[in-house]
Design an enzyme around this catalytic site. Structure first.
Site, mmCIF file in Angstrom:
data_model
loop_
_atom_site.group_PDB
_atom_site.id
_atom_site.type_symbol
_atom_site.label_atom_id
_atom_site.label_comp_id
_atom_site.label_asym_id
_atom_site.label_seq_id
_atom_site.Cartn_x
_atom_site.Cartn_y
_atom_site.Cartn_z
ATOM 1 N N GLY A 93 0.817 -1.203 0.000
ATOM 2 C CA GLY A 93 0.000 0.000 0.000
ATOM 3 C C GLY A 93 0.854 1.256 0.000
ATOM 4 C CB SER A 166 -3.706 7.631 6.098
ATOM 5 O OG SER A 166 -2.831 7.126 5.114
ATOM 6 C CD GLN A 168 0.150 3.446 3.313
ATOM 7 O OE1 GLN A 168 -0.974 3.332 2.816
ATOM 8 N NE2 GLN A 168 0.884 2.416 3.674
ATOM 9 C CG ASP A 314 1.687 -0.982 10.414
ATOM 10 O OD1 ASP A 314 0.507 -0.955 9.993
ATOM 11 O OD2 ASP A 314 2.618 -0.378 9.852
ATOM 12 N NE ARG A 387 3.090 -4.324 9.766
ATOM 13 C CZ ARG A 387 4.411 -4.137 9.701
ATOM 14 N NH1 ARG A 387 5.222 -4.837 10.441
ATOM 15 N NH2 ARG A 387 4.924 -3.223 8.889
#
Ligand code: S3P
Length: 436
Positions: A93, A166, A168, A314, A387
């Site tokens: 991603g 986010s 990202q 995460d 993960r």
């Protein structure tokens, strides 16, 4: 690949976790925007970052890799060339979303795609702001899923509030903002990792942060920057939890990134009573790093909510395992983002806990974990989520009593996405009999 796992008792030793995934992606992408040469050491040679590397090579960046060392030679943003070739982001991603921002500022058309997991993830969160800035974008359906098309155009600055917390999305907008014709201002709704800001600033970009606002003034000529990538705190979290929940353990993790936007798991584990020492704080790659030592002991339940969530997003699957064995109940709240990660990590984590005998109730944006579980051997499928695979290994290491029951993990090879040496490091700490 199926991996059989056996708990072997206390985990002891030293593990140098691999280079940080977020910083490794950015070491390539940011240096690709500067004309000249940069050296990167400690690069994460996991599948995700290698996809970023291949895409930049397709755009005309010369990258030589020798294991975890890179030499990047770029013509700079003005010299990058889009092509007809489909740009494959694999499972990543970060690659797809950050590349959208970079490509929005380049003339020409590009196509991006990824594996089935990435094709199922929402891309509207980056494509909408980039379209507001003037890029032409296309994806599948309302959530604009991959495959994506993006055509660069003269860009306007971005001024607005992000809809999701986010890094990202923020980073994608910042990369596009470098090519815009005015000052962009992004308002964050929660603090997210700021590696892009740190790295671009070190390269000479004009970026200011003021509370939730990040302001970028384009125009500065970016200079390449050499980077020593610090150890990945999200990788370290697996050993922090494994060490904290296995009595008698003592694990030293040198050189872990301590950027405060990434230390949510440390804070959560300490709030649970975990014994974690931090020593030898120093600077590396524009970030702060430290050596961490974790020792096994009793934990208590915790509530994970608010800023703790983006600061440890995460790490939540593996933190749920710590919560399962802790004394008393725990809650994870406000973590709906977990549903749109490499898999639906709320559902997958709940299934992982149940498979090992722990009590858990799924909520739309998190979960309630009963606590007090004595973990049993179980069978888990990672579903290709790296993960989840590593969290399942941590649960299997904590099954009691040690040395008897065997757990099985399908899809164990997914660890290569972010931690290719994971099984080697597990053997280092638990002994070869752990891989039953
Ligand atoms: C990342 C940001 C986070 C994180 C991902 C890496 C990054 O994603 O989950 O593993 O490098 O910017 P979001 O931005 O979707 O929260």
């Amino acid at each position: 690949m199926r991996q059989r796992l056996r708990a072997t008792g206390p985990l002891r030793g030293t593990v140098q976790v691999p280079g940080d995934k977020s910083i490794s992606h950015r070491s390539l992408i940011c240096n690709a925007l500067a004309a000249g040469e940069a050296q990167v050491r400690g690069f994460l040679d996991g599948d995700d970052c290698l996809h970023t590397l291949s895409i930049l090579q397709a755009l005309g960046v010369d990258v030589e890799r020798d294991g975890t060392s890179l030499r990047i030679r770029s013509p700079g943003r003005a010299g990058l060339r889009t092509s007809d070739a489909l740009l494959d982001c694999g499972n990543s991603g970060t690659t797809m979303r950050l590349m959208c921002g970079l490509l929005a500022g380049l003339p020409g058309d590009s196509q991006l795609d990824g594996d089935d997991s990435l094709r199922s993830r929402p891309m509207a969160r980056v494509l909408h702001p980039l379209a507001e800035m003037g890029a032409q974008v296309a994806g599948e359906g309302e959530e604009m899923r991959a495959p994506l098309r993006i055509s660069g155009a003269p860009l306007r600055p971005f001024r607005g509030r992000m809809r999701v917390p986010s890094a990202q999305v923020k980073s994608s907008i910042l990369l596009a903002a470098l090519a815009a014709d005015g000052v962009s201002t992004i308002e964050e709704i929660a603090p997210t990792r700021d590696h892009t800001e740190i790295m671009l600033r070190a390269m000479g970009a004009e970026i200011e942060t003021e509370g939730p606002l990040v302001r970028l003034t384009p125009g500065a000529e970016l200079q390449p920057v050499d980077i020593d990538v610090p150890g990945d705190p999200s990788a370290a979290a697996f050993w922090l939890v494994a060490g904290a929940i296995t009595p008698g353990s003592e694990i030293l993790l040198p050189n872990v990134c301590m950027n405060p936007t990434r230390t949510g798991a440390l804070d959560v584990l300490r709030a649970m009573g975990a014994q974690i020492e931090e020593r030898n704080h120093r600077a590396a790659g524009g970030e702060t790093v430290a050596d961490l030592t974790v020792r096994g002991g009793a934990l208590r339940g915790v509530i994970i909510e608010g800023d703790m969530v983006p600061r440890g997003i995460d790490e939540l699957p593996v933190l749920a395992i710590a919560a399962a064995v802790a004394e008393g109940p725990s809650e994870i709240r406000g973590a709906g983002e977990l549903r749109v990660k490499e898999s639906d990590r709320i559902d997958a984590t709940a299934r992982l806990l149940r498979a090992h005998g722990a009590g858990v109730d799924e909520r739309p944006d998190g979960m309630h974990i009963d606590g007090g579980a004595r973990l049993q051997a179980g069978s888990v499928d990672s579903g290709g989520d790296h993960r989840l695979a590593m969290a399942a290994a941590v649960a299997a290491m904590a099954v009691g009593p040690a040395g008897e029951a065997v757990s099985t993990l399908e899809g164990a090879d997914a660890v290569a996405v972010s931690y290719p040496g994971f099984w080697r490091d597990l053997v280092q700490l638990a002994g070869p009999q752990a891989l039953a």
